[in-house]
Design an enzyme around this catalytic site. Structure first.
Site, PDB file in Angstrom:
ATOM      1  N   ASP A  85      -0.333  -7.768   1.498  1.00  0.00           N
ATOM      2  CA  ASP A  85       0.557  -7.490   2.626  1.00  0.00           C
ATOM      3  C   ASP A  85       0.446  -8.568   3.705  1.00  0.00           C
ATOM      4  OD1 ASP A  85       1.016  -5.219   1.237  1.00  0.00           O
ATOM      5  OD2 ASP A  85       0.373  -3.820   2.808  1.00  0.00           O
ATOM      6  N   ASP A  86       1.458  -8.589   4.572  1.00  0.00           N
ATOM      7  CA  ASP A  86       1.467  -9.329   5.847  1.00  0.00           C
ATOM      8  C   ASP A  86       1.733 -10.817   5.713  1.00  0.00           C
ATOM      9  OD1 ASP A  86       0.888  -6.902   6.922  1.00  0.00           O
ATOM     10  OD2 ASP A  86      -1.144  -7.375   7.564  1.00  0.00           O
ATOM     11  N   HIS A 140       6.929  -6.124  10.880  1.00  0.00           N
ATOM     12  CA  HIS A 140       5.755  -5.273  10.679  1.00  0.00           C
ATOM     13  C   HIS A 140       5.833  -4.040  11.584  1.00  0.00           C
ATOM     14  CE1 HIS A 140       1.544  -4.116   9.931  1.00  0.00           C
ATOM     15  NE2 HIS A 140       1.647  -4.897   8.863  1.00  0.00           N
ATOM     16  N   HIS A 237      -4.678  -8.142   1.717  1.00  0.00           N
ATOM     17  CA  HIS A 237      -3.823  -8.867   2.667  1.00  0.00           C
ATOM     18  C   HIS A 237      -3.956 -10.374   2.452  1.00  0.00           C
ATOM     19  CE1 HIS A 237      -4.286  -4.926   4.598  1.00  0.00           C
ATOM     20  NE2 HIS A 237      -3.140  -5.175   5.214  1.00  0.00           N
TER      21      HIS A 237
END
Length: 708
Positions: A85-86, A140, A237
């Site tokens: 993620d991210d 986000h 992440h």
């Protein structure tokens, strides 16, 4: 007073300026919304919510919610779908991809749309190396907390960003701040149901490593290892912070689980589903490209503004340092005893050009005759006044005062008339609204003991300073004008001996005759004349003790007119004398010291000031108020310290310092708008006419002089 045929002042640029500032604010707002994005996952230990169906909370992490009954899927045994993620992140995503490639593993990357627009090449690399891409919203955002319209926009913008970068649309969705199915809340479930209506398949996780908390490599490895050979979706992440521990854990996890018979695949392949990404339509790709350009433009705008602010701050501090150093040198030079310099007592002619100066002319003349200087004649040149200015002086019947009447021809012509009529070789030029102290003339002309000095500037003070506008101008005269003149004196590049502003200047008659008298082809004849004197090879100095009191504009309208003329005229003079850049001697010092200084601090920086104010509004919206307040207080303290230093040099009281904060909110804006108007007028080739300021006689009253 000088006559110039003029068209109406241009006005269309104000609309363009407003639109430009609104566009800049919009760009900065976009950048503010997209910068500093949060990261991390949710709470993996939360209890199931009562309004989340049991089939979801107790099922697998892959959820299809666009049907009447929710469907969940889990990965088969010994199958792991690593999810990141991210990202994409320019530092960590390439390293994650390198580790995956080294171990022959595939994964699913849930990307943040705003970061996709910043690094589209990384998204293309992810796909090229056989990985899968899903949506992690555009900024986000917590989909359970935002409004439905914001939620739909987040998902739509992310699809467009990915489509622009890859030509394909995403269908998988990992909601930010999510974790395992058992941690779903009712609002989160409702948000996923709504997203499913737009074609998204939700992907939660089986194992949340919490690597964003940087718990240590060993802990991340333990959290990512399934129990008893089970399959799992593993949450990690590749963006949003330091991912060194994630990389180290990944490099250990892949071979260790591979030896246990695990395969590493994408989410879609893990549940034996069709590829999640579908070809994007032309409209979606074009919209995504426009979105990326908008975001890029917003980022560049913020970077340019940051650079501009940093540059302005450095220049401002450097300017202050140079001013203080030069002021100290000037003070030491002019205030030490000069026993070796002979006293100047030769005759002096004071020339007073006057046009409708009935309010102050009597006080001006009386203050001149009250001078302690022994040999003084006063010549009042009435330039076609219709208010009885010449009559007032003639009725006074004062010895040593002559009145010359002429048809209205402008201030330069009136000064030149007085120069021709003067009997002395030292001339003092002064406006009809200016009042002298008894020692002003004596102090002003003492510098002529140096034969290299061709002209001397006096020290102008604002008399009508009881009101707020007067106090602001008083501070400006003391801080800006007089500090600058000390600096110019030390650097030998004085660009202006004020005469058009109601102040005083002294000249050798031979110098004025050599340069052709007072020029009339610019509106800043004082600046134009001073530059001509420098280019003729003479020194121009500043005498701080030669004090004259003048009446400053008493309304914003009058102030605007005065400063508009000053600024426009100064630009005319700078352009006229631009060839001084190539000269040597005093002219070269003007060209390579004075003209660049004027260009930067009186034109360029004021032109950028509106954008700086827009950036301040942006700061109010997106920066911590404590940081903003601290920065503003710091700048204000620096200005106050500068003002206090300048006031001390001029032996003035510190009382007006309290007006500084208010000056920043009104006066500063007026001054930079004057520069904008002047530059536009100059660029379109318009001719600005003289606009006379209405006098009230306050200068005479405040210095205790009578009126006749």
């Amino acid at each position: 007073m000088a006559r110039h045929v003029a068209r109406r002042d241009p006005r269309a640029h104000w609309l363009l300026l407003l639109l430009g500032l609104l566009l800049l604010l919009s760009a900065l707002t976009v950048n503010g919304l997209l910068s500093g994005l949060a990261g991390g996952s949710g709470n993996a230990t939360a209890q199931p919510a009562s309004d989340v169906p049991a089939a979801v909370s107790s099922g697998g992490p892959v959820l299809r919610l666009d049907r009447a009954e929710p469907v969940s899927r889990a990965l088969p045994d010994r199958t792991i779908a690593l999810t990141f993620d991210d990202g994409p992140d320019p530092r960590w995503t390439p390293q994650v991809l390198d580790v995956l490639r080294r171990h022959g593993a595939h994964a699913t990357f849930f990307v943040v749309g705003a970061r996709v627009n910043e690094h589209p090449e990384l998204v293309r690399r992810i796909l090229a190396e056989g990985h899968e891409i899903g949506s992690h919203t555009f900024t986000h955002a917590d989909l359970a907390e935002v409004s439905p319209s914001r939620r739909d926009l987040e998902l739509s913008l992310t699809r467009k960003a990915v489509a622009s970068a890859t030509g394909r649309e995403v269908t998988l969705l990992r909601p930010p701040f999510s974790s395992v199915p058992t941690a779903l809340t009712g609002s989160e479930y409702a948000a996923l149901r709504a997203a499913a209506g737009a074609g998204h398949v939700a992907v939660l996780t089986d194992l949340d490593t919490k690597d964003w908390q940087r718990p240590g490599t060993d802990q991340i490895v333990r959290a990512a290892t399934p129990k008893r050979g089970q399959g799992a979706v593993v949450l990690m992440h590749d963006g949003g912070g330091d991912r060194a521990q994630t990389l180290a854990a990944l490099d250990r996890l892949l071979p260790a689980l591979g030896d246990q018979g695990y395969r590493f695949t994408t989410v879609s392949a893990g549940i034996d589903a069709a590829p999640s990404m579908v070809p994007a339509g032309t409209g979606t790709r074009l919209s995504g490209t426009a979105l990326r350009w908008t975001q890029t433009g917003a980022r560049w705008s913020a970077e340019v503004m940051n650079f501009l602010l940093a540059t302005a701050l450095v220049l401002g501090v450097a300017r202050l340092a140079v001013q203080v150093i030069c002021a100290q040198r000037h003070v030491r030079r002019v205030r030490r005893p000069r026993r070796d310099r002979p006293e100047v007592r030769v005759p002096v002619s004071v020339i007073v050009p006057a046009y409708n100066e009935a309010a102050n002319i009597a006080a001006t003349v009386r203050s001149l005759l009250a001078s302690a200087y022994p040999a003084l004649e006063v010549i009042v040149v009435d330039d076609g006044s219709d208010d009885g200015t010449a009559d007032i002086v003639e009725r006074m019947r004062l010895r040593g005062v002559r009145v010359i009447r002429q048809a209205n021809a402008g201030k330069p012509a009136a000064l030149n008339t007085g120069i021709r009529a003067a009997r002395a070789n030292l001339l003092v030029l002064v406006d009809g609204d200016t009042v002298f102290q008894p020692d002003t003339v004596h102090r002003l002309v003492q510098g002529f003991a140096d034969p290299s000095v061709g002209a001397i500037s006096g020290n102008t003070k604002v008399a009508n300073r009881r009101r707020l506008l007067g106090r602001w101008q008083h501070l400006e005269y003391v801080i800006g004008f007089n500090l600058d003149r000390r600096m110019y004196d030390v650097l030998e590049c004085m660009p202006t001996i004020p005469g058009a502003i109601g102040a005083i200047g002294a000249f050798r008659r031979e110098v004025l005759l050599r340069v052709g008298g007072v020029p009339s082809d610019t509106l800043a004849e004082d600046t134009d004349l001073t530059m001509k004197v420098l280019r003729a090879g003479w020194r121009v100095v500043y005498e701080e003790s030669a004090i004259a009191w003048t009446e400053a504009p008493s309304s914003l309208r009058q102030l605007w007119r005065q400063r508009y003329r000053w600024c426009y005229g100064t630009m005319q003079a700078m352009w006229k004398h631009r060839h001084a850049l190539r000269e040597s001697g005093a002219g070269g010092k003007l060209g390579r010291r004075g003209l660049p200084y004027l260009t930067v601090f009186q034109i360029v920086l004021p032109l950028t000031a509106p954008a700086v104010d827009v950036f301040a509004v942006y700061g109010l919206l997106f920066l911590p108020w404590s940081t903003l307040a601290l920065a503003w207080a710091g700048l204000l303290l620096l200005q106050a310290a500068t003002a206090a230093y300048a006031l001390r040099l001029d032996r003035e009281r510190y009382g007006p310092l309290w007006t500084l904060p208010f000056q920043q909110l009104v006066y500063r804006q007026l001054m930079y708008l004057v520069v904008v108007q002047s530059v536009v007028t100059a660029l379109i080739g318009n001719r600005l006419r003289w606009q006379r300021m209405v006098r009230t006689g306050e200068a005479a009253v405040l210095v205790g002089a009578g009126r006749g």
